[in-house]
Design an enzyme around this catalytic site. Structure first.
Site, short mmCIF file in Angstrom:
data_model
loop_
_atom_site.label_atom_id
_atom_site.label_comp_id
_atom_site.label_asym_id
_atom_site.label_seq_id
_atom_site.Cartn_x
_atom_site.Cartn_y
_atom_site.Cartn_z
N ASP A 1 0.86 -1.17 0.00
CA ASP A 1 0.00 0.00 0.00
C ASP A 1 0.91 1.24 0.00
O ASP A 1 2.08 1.15 0.37
CB ASP A 1 -0.88 -0.06 1.26
CG ASP A 1 -1.77 1.16 1.40
OD1 ASP A 1 -2.25 1.68 0.37
OD2 ASP A 1 -1.98 1.58 2.56
N ASP B 1 -0.10 4.98 0.96
CA ASP B 1 -0.30 5.92 2.07
C ASP B 1 -0.47 5.14 3.37
O ASP B 1 -1.44 4.42 3.56
CB ASP B 1 -1.51 6.82 1.79
CG ASP B 1 -1.33 7.61 0.49
OD1 ASP B 1 -0.18 7.74 0.02
OD2 ASP B 1 -2.35 8.09 -0.05
MG LIG Z 1 -3.07 3.03 3.50
#
Ligand SMILES: [Mg+2]
Length: 173
Positions: A14, A16
């Site tokens: 992922d 962020d």
């Molecule tokens: Mg995230």
């Protein structure tokens, strides 16, 4: 891009909350706060022979906070920063859509939006990558759901030193 051996396994990350701090739709270079330890963590994944691919929901596009060109420029910059630190990111996939955002062309459901499996499946199909031995690291349950839908382990990063977290994953893998 350098030549890629066929059928590597992949660490899907992922963005962020894993690569950079999730400060709320970060989209400018000045907003980027790298997660402490992320470059050593990526180098560790590289050294383990894994591809490293980013899978990130970017509903900020659907929300008209920024456009796809800005996402692309930021990802090029991130890859360059990683390279300068001796860490290789093999690719970025993002989903600009959101089913409830605005009325524009990005305001729709997408199988690529996590918890959908589309971004992971696209990487596995087109890179190509091996599902066996691949896994995902994320900071939300939607990340875990996407991993489960792809049939790969999902590891929920609780915060802290991500290099130590990745090191632990590779030891137990
Ligand atoms: Mg995230």
């Amino acid at each position: 891009m350098e030549s890629t051996p066929l059928s590597r396994s992949c660490a899907f990350l992922d963005r962020d909350g894993i690569l950079i701090e999730d400060t709320g739709h970060p989209h400018r270079i000045e907003e980027v706060l790298w997660i402490p330890g992320i470059m050593p963590a990526i180098r560790r994944l590289n050294a383990a022979g894994l591809a490293v691919c980013i899978v990130t929901n970017q509903s900020g596009v659907a929300r008209a906070l920024y456009d796809e060109a800005m996402v692309g420029r930021l990802h090029v910059w991130m890859a360059e920063q990683a390279r300068a630190a001796g860490a290789r990111i093999d690719g970025f996939a993002y989903c600009p859509f959101h089913p409830a955002a605005g009325g524009g062309r990005y305001g729709r459901a997408s199988a690529r939006r996590k918890p959908g499996v589309g971004m992971i499946e696209d990487w596995l199909t087109h890179f190509p990558l091996r599902r066996e031995g691949s896994f995902l690291i994320g900071d939300r349950e939607t990340d875990m759901a996407a991993a489960a839908a792809a049939g790969i382990p999902g590891h929920l990063f609780p915060g802290g030193d991500i290099d130590a977290f990745v090191s632990g994953l590779l030891v137990t893998a």
